[in-house]
Design an enzyme around this catalytic site. Structure first.
Site, PDB file in Angstrom:
ATOM      1  N   VAL A 144       0.990  -1.186  -0.002  1.00 36.53           N
ATOM      2  CA  VAL A 144      -0.072   0.033   0.144  1.00 36.53           C
ATOM      3  C   VAL A 144       0.830   1.266   0.023  1.00 36.53           C
ATOM      4  O   VAL A 144       1.893   1.395   1.016  1.00 36.53           O
ATOM      5  CB  VAL A 144      -0.991   0.077   1.177  1.00 36.53           C
ATOM      6  N   LYS A 145       0.765   2.013  -0.937  1.00 37.75           N
ATOM      7  CA  LYS A 145       1.608   3.405  -1.214  1.00 37.75           C
ATOM      8  C   LYS A 145       0.984   4.469  -0.248  1.00 37.75           C
ATOM      9  O   LYS A 145      -0.389   4.913  -0.438  1.00 37.75           O
ATOM     10  CB  LYS A 145       1.518   3.847  -2.503  1.00 37.75           C
ATOM     11  N   ILE A 146       1.823   4.957   0.882  1.00 40.66           N
ATOM     12  CA  ILE A 146       1.538   5.955   1.473  1.00 40.66           C
ATOM     13  C   ILE A 146       2.450   7.390   1.357  1.00 40.66           C
ATOM     14  O   ILE A 146       3.594   6.936   1.254  1.00 40.66           O
ATOM     15  CB  ILE A 146       1.295   5.631   3.091  1.00 40.66           C
TER      16      ILE A 146
END
EC number: 2.2.1.2
Length: 380
Positions: A144-146
């Site tokens: 998941v890209k944050i």
């Protein structure tokens, strides 16, 4: 360009310890076998994506028409449709990379999906969506890209503490990179105390390269002196090399050694924004000059093919460059190019660009739900 030459150059890059990831994903590439072909022929061992890439994929061809029609019949909201379509593609890609994931012990075979960038300045909402994306994709090899905004840092820690593997994106400055690494370590320590198996958690820190040169070069052009011109095209690589120096320092401390003994993996640096923006520069510059064992280079397809064709690989091009790299940044400061102002500007612009990309994706999905597809447009 012969296939053997392409294989040779990209194989050599891989053998130097650089994991080659593709910065692109579409349903057509998934279903046509193109992505699998890249894994076999171009040594691609992972995929990153973003809203712009998804919007482009949705706008072209008819691969999504059937699913969009079904979602429209169900009365699915635009936001829910976005999550459904993107997580379906990422899940499919994760499945295609299962063998790579298993063969590399979980290091590669990774596919990233981005949280809604409109949440970049909300810690709690970012955490909530990270949980939704992680559970919806439901694959251990997802990321998941944050974004590495100030509000994103505690979200990174919380997600890691819950066993969610994270691709931290939008990193420009060395100070922010260090803060990202600290957030990762904080999360690992919390996960360890919670009894989570640290060996199941992975992370990469996406350090942007070409955008730094774009901003710095603009300022150097405005100065216009010979000294300024001589520094053009050097800041992005110098900055990334110093980030790797910081990585080596952070992941050799007693604090890290204790986590590693408990099964934790280091947060690998990932070179992002590696497509050359200035045509005056070699198109493989951000590949050739950032070769070092233990990193990821995620490339748009154009850069990937160029690297396969004519990358100028010279072994490790990072170690032994730290003093020179620091001198580049110091020289920029002396000329009046503020490193802090450059990186702050890039982060702010990056968030805005991501938000615009998301708006484009939402607009594209809205049109598709209404049946306004590329196929229908072509027929009109």
């Amino acid at each position: 360009m012969s296939e053997s030459t392409t294989n040779d150059r990209l194989r050599e890059l891989s053998e130097h310890g650089v994991s080659i990831w593709l910065d692109d994903l579409s349903r057509e590439a998934l279903t046509s076998g193109e992505l699998m072909s890249h894994t076999k022929e171009l040594h691609v061992v992972g995929v990153t994506t973003n809203p712009t890439i998804f919007a482009a994929a949705l706008a072209e061809g008819s691969a999504y028409d059937k699913q969009m029609a079904h979602l429209a019949e169900q009365g699915t909201s635009i936001d829910d449709a976005v999550i459904t379509v993107t997580t379906d593609d990422v899940r499919h890609a994760c499945d295609l990379f299962t063998d790579v994931y298993e063969a590399t012990g979980g290091e590669d075979g990774r596919v990233s999906i981005e949280v809604d960038p409109r949440l970049a300045n909300s810690t709690e909402k970012t955490i909530e969506q990270a949980r939704v994306l992680w559970s919806t994709v439901d694959r251990p090899n997802a990321f998941v890209k944050i974004p590495a905004t100030m509000e994103g840092l505690p979200a990174i820690t919380q997600a890691i503490s819950e066993g969610i593997s994270i691709n931290v994106t939008l990193i420009f400055s060395l100070d922010r990179y260090r803060a990202v690494a600290a957030a990762y370590l904080d999360g690992l320590e919390l996960a360890h105390r919670a009894g989570i198996d640290l060996s199941t958690i992975r992370s990469v820190a996406s350090f942007f390269v070409s955008r730094v040169d774009t901003e710095v070069d603009k300022r150097l052009d405005a100065i216009g002196t010979d000294e300024a011109k001589a520094l053009k095209g050097k800041a992005g690589i110098a900055n990334a090399r110093l980030a790797f120096q910081a990585y080596e320092e952070i992941f050799s401390t007693p604090r890290w050694e204790e986590l590693a003994a408990a099964g934790a993996h280091p947060q690998r640096p990932l070179w992002a924004s590696t497509g050359v923006k200035d045509p005056a520069y070699p198109d493989t510059m951000y590949v050739d000059e950032l070769v070092v064992d233990g990193v990821v280079n995620t490339m748009p397809e154009k850069t990937l093919l160029a690297a396969g064709d004519h990358a100028q690989l010279r072994g490790d091009t990072v170690h032994g460059t730290y003093a020179e790299s620091r001198q580049v940044l110091d020289s920029l400061e002396r000329l009046g190019v503020s490193y802090t102002d450059v990186t702050d500007t890039l982060e702010q612009e990056g968030v805005v660009k991501f938000e615009r990309s998301w708006a484009e994706l939402v607009e594209t999905v809205d049109a598709a739900l209404k049946g306004d597809t590329a196929t229908q447009k072509a027929a009109e």
